[in-house]
Design a protein around this motif. Structure first.
Motif, short mmCIF file in Angstrom:
data_model
loop_
_atom_site.label_atom_id
_atom_site.label_comp_id
_atom_site.label_asym_id
_atom_site.label_seq_id
_atom_site.Cartn_x
_atom_site.Cartn_y
_atom_site.Cartn_z
N SER A 164 0.83 -1.20 0.00
CA SER A 164 0.00 0.00 0.00
C SER A 164 0.87 1.26 0.00
N MET A 165 2.05 1.18 0.62
CA MET A 165 2.99 2.31 0.57
C MET A 165 3.43 2.56 -0.86
N ALA A 166 3.70 1.47 -1.59
CA ALA A 166 4.10 1.60 -2.99
C ALA A 166 2.98 2.23 -3.82
N VAL A 167 1.73 1.85 -3.54
CA VAL A 167 0.60 2.42 -4.27
C VAL A 167 0.52 3.92 -4.01
N TRP A 168 0.73 4.34 -2.76
CA TRP A 168 0.72 5.78 -2.44
C TRP A 168 1.81 6.50 -3.23
N MET A 169 3.00 5.93 -3.28
CA MET A 169 4.10 6.56 -4.02
C MET A 169 3.73 6.71 -5.49
N LEU A 170 3.08 5.70 -6.05
CA LEU A 170 2.68 5.76 -7.45
C LEU A 170 1.66 6.87 -7.68
N LYS A 184 -5.48 13.06 6.36
CA LYS A 184 -6.28 12.55 5.25
C LYS A 184 -6.01 11.06 5.07
N VAL A 185 -7.04 10.25 5.03
CA VAL A 185 -6.89 8.79 4.94
C VAL A 185 -6.67 8.40 3.49
N PHE A 186 -5.63 7.60 3.28
CA PHE A 186 -5.35 7.01 1.97
C PHE A 186 -5.81 5.56 1.98
N ASP A 187 -6.78 5.24 1.13
CA ASP A 187 -7.27 3.88 0.98
C ASP A 187 -6.66 3.29 -0.28
N PRO A 188 -5.75 2.29 -0.15
CA PRO A 188 -5.08 1.75 -1.34
C PRO A 188 -6.02 1.05 -2.29
N ALA A 189 -7.24 0.76 -1.83
CA ALA A 189 -8.22 0.15 -2.72
C ALA A 189 -8.85 1.18 -3.66
N LYS A 190 -8.62 2.49 -3.38
CA LYS A 190 -9.23 3.55 -4.19
C LYS A 190 -8.19 4.60 -4.59
N PRO A 191 -7.11 4.19 -5.26
CA PRO A 191 -6.03 5.14 -5.57
C PRO A 191 -6.45 6.24 -6.53
N LYS A 192 -7.30 5.93 -7.52
CA LYS A 192 -7.70 6.96 -8.49
C LYS A 192 -8.53 8.05 -7.83
N GLU A 193 -9.43 7.62 -6.94
CA GLU A 193 -10.25 8.61 -6.22
C GLU A 193 -9.36 9.51 -5.36
N TYR A 194 -8.36 8.89 -4.73
CA TYR A 194 -7.43 9.66 -3.90
C TYR A 194 -6.66 10.65 -4.76
N LEU A 195 -6.14 10.19 -5.89
CA LEU A 195 -5.38 11.06 -6.78
C LEU A 195 -6.21 12.25 -7.25
N ASN A 196 -7.48 12.00 -7.56
CA ASN A 196 -8.35 13.06 -8.08
C ASN A 196 -8.89 13.99 -7.00
N SER A 197 -8.56 13.70 -5.74
CA SER A 197 -9.13 14.51 -4.64
C SER A 197 -8.32 15.76 -4.34
N PHE A 198 -7.16 15.93 -4.99
CA PHE A 198 -6.28 17.05 -4.63
C PHE A 198 -6.56 18.27 -5.49
N ALA A 199 -6.63 19.43 -4.83
CA ALA A 199 -6.87 20.68 -5.56
C ALA A 199 -5.63 21.11 -6.35
N ILE A 200 -4.45 20.83 -5.80
CA ILE A 200 -3.20 21.19 -6.47
C ILE A 200 -2.54 19.92 -6.99
N SER A 201 -2.42 19.84 -8.31
CA SER A 201 -1.92 18.61 -8.92
C SER A 201 -1.58 18.88 -10.39
N LYS A 202 -0.64 18.10 -10.95
CA LYS A 202 -0.32 18.18 -12.36
C LYS A 202 -0.93 17.03 -13.15
N ALA A 203 -1.62 16.10 -12.43
CA ALA A 203 -2.20 14.94 -13.09
C ALA A 203 -3.29 15.38 -14.06
N ALA A 204 -3.32 14.76 -15.22
CA ALA A 204 -4.31 15.11 -16.22
C ALA A 204 -5.69 14.65 -15.78
#
Length: 469
Positions: A390-396, A449-469
């Motif tokens: 799950s740590m690796a998923v967070w890093m990704l 903020k809780v990071f759930d490794p089962a929902k990485p895309k939702e976590y990624l999309n939850s940030f106001a400041i980001s370079k992700a498309a």
């Protein structure tokens, strides 16, 4: 030749002070080395005691069971349902390589005995370093040369070029190297996490009146490498305070041993870096500890011990011997009673080349913060070896967030290929343990903020400041 200077040795710089480069006398240098040797002897004796051997076995077993049961409540329910004996039999049937517990006891013929292991001189590498003077590698039949290395890019290149057999990694590095991000794709594996916590944001003393990150616009910060927890945590921290790390501040890559000098020279305003260089800035009275990374994510991974997938395939018994050596060192490093002695062992020139008092403050967690206070934080640095996937998923997710990785990412596939916990998931259904998260995955809390490794895309999309498309 004189014991004081060596002007005709082409391999040594000619400095009119101690040959190790530190500003102390030869007598003080010799006293430090004698103290380190005595400390190593004491720790070796402890490691050979029946008490420590029992502790080490239990430590490995508990680490493995924790991998299968990230949530303690699930472990307790399972034990109550089937009983200790049945649970032990079931668990031993699904652990990797017929269980690392067996791996810790059964020794096959070593395919390779002369090994080179790289390390950066920071306290994160404590288990890997201390296994050398304490003789843990030799005990396993290995002739290991631990090689102090100038920076992380060099570590990466020497692993890709097979100049090192195994190495001290920043834990995101094997992910990036395996994916071909920033280098040619070369499959790498994380065998153990070397340390958890153990980092800090250090600011120049001139900024004592700027404790609010909103005041940091225009600041220049250093991190040790792009693919590092330091970079990801610094970016996370300033973004949570409303700053864009790519436009509101500057982030530079600076090798850890050069961070203090750059802070002193005014080239940077601060850094999120590894110890002992946070504490060294306080010791030199040029910096203060703004925040420990433990306070951002308690238990976060930092550095790792790893090697290439090819090395493991070709040298499984040698890899097992390395694993035993480093796990034994991690078990010893986790015991608070050993920390002051370990500081004596790893402080000298061959390893960290730092004042013992600086290293001891980091490892014991009793330290000056540069703001006039003595803090007592026993888990400022810890050495839990479990490489949670799950740590690796967070890093990704953070590599995606800041534009290092484009497009879709198969988080679990990459995490499980690189971070070696257990191949037990395929057996879980047979044991009635079909848990949604599966082994190796647990939720983490970062800055509330809780990071759930089962929902990485939702976590990624939850940030106001980001370079992700």
């Amino acid at each position: 030749m004189s014991e004081f200077f060596d002007p005709y040795n082409a391999d040594k710089p000619l400095m009119l002070k101690c040959s190790c480069g530190r500003d102390h006398s030869v007598a003080e240098h010799q006293a430090e080395e004698a103290a380190a040797a005595q400390a190593a002897s004491t720790l070796r004796e402890r490691s050979e005691s029946s008490e420590f051997e029992a502790y080490s076995r239990d430590f490995i077993e508990a680490t493995l069971v924790k991998a299968l049961f990230p949530q303690d409540a699930v472990r307790r329910r399972f034990l109550r349902a089937v009983g200790k004996g049945t649970a032990m039999a079931a668990i031993s049937s699904v652990l990797p390589i017929a269980s690392l517990q067996a791996m810790a006891q059964e020794k096959g013929k070593l395919e390779k005995t002369d090994l080179k292991i790289g390390f950066i001189p920071i306290t994160c590498a404590t288990p890997l370093i201390m296994a050398h003077p304490l003789g843990f590698y030799k005990r396993e039949g290995l002739n290991v040369e631990v090689i102090k290395t100038a920076g992380w890019a060099l570590i990466r290149d020497k692993m890709i070029n097979k100049e090192y057999d195994a190495t001290h990694f920043l834990s995101p590095m094997p992910l990036a190297i395996s994916m071909g991000v920033g280098s040619n794709a070369t499959p790498m594996n994380v065998a153990t996490i070397q340390n958890t916590n153990g980092q800090a944001i250090t600011l120049h003393v001139k900024h004592k009146d700027k404790r609010d990150p909103k005041q940091w616009k225009g600041f220049k910060f250093a991190v040790p490498f792009e693919f590092s927890m330091h970079n990801f945590l610094l970016r996370y921290y300033v973004a949570e305070h409303g700053l864009n790390p790519d436009t509101d501040i500057q982030i530079r890559v600076v090798p850890p041993p050069e961070m203090v000098a750059n802070l002193r020279a005014g080239n940077i305003d601060g850094y999120l870096g590894p110890d002992p260089f946070n504490q060294r800035a306080v010791y030199d009275e040029i910096g203060f500890l703004h925040v420990l990374t433990k306070d951002l994510w308690n238990g976060h991974p930092c550095c790792a011990f790893g090697t290439s997938a090819e090395f493991i395939r070709q040298n499984p018994n040698t890899f097992a011997a390395l694993y035993r050596s480093v796990l034994t060192a991690a078990a010893m490093a986790r015991q608070p009673k050993n920390r002051e002695l370990i500081a004596k062992v790893i402080s000298p020139q061959a390893y960290l080349n730092q004042p013992e008092t600086v290293v001891a403050q980091v490892l014991t967690g009793r330290f000056a913060d540069g703001l006039g206070k003595i803090q007592n934080v026993p888990d400022r640095a810890d050495f839990d070896p479990m490489p949670w996937q799950s740590m690796a998923v967070w890093m990704l997710t953070q590599m995606q967030r800041w534009g290092y990785v484009k497009g879709d990412v198969n988080y679990n596939q990459i995490a499980e290929r690189v971070f070696l916990i257990t191949d037990a998931r395929k057996h879980m259904k047979e044991l009635g343990m079909d848990f949604k998260a599966g082994p190796g995955y647990e939720k983490h809390t970062i800055m509330g903020k809780v990071f759930d490794p089962a929902k990485p895309k939702e976590y990624l999309n939850s940030f106001a400041i980001s370079k992700a498309a």
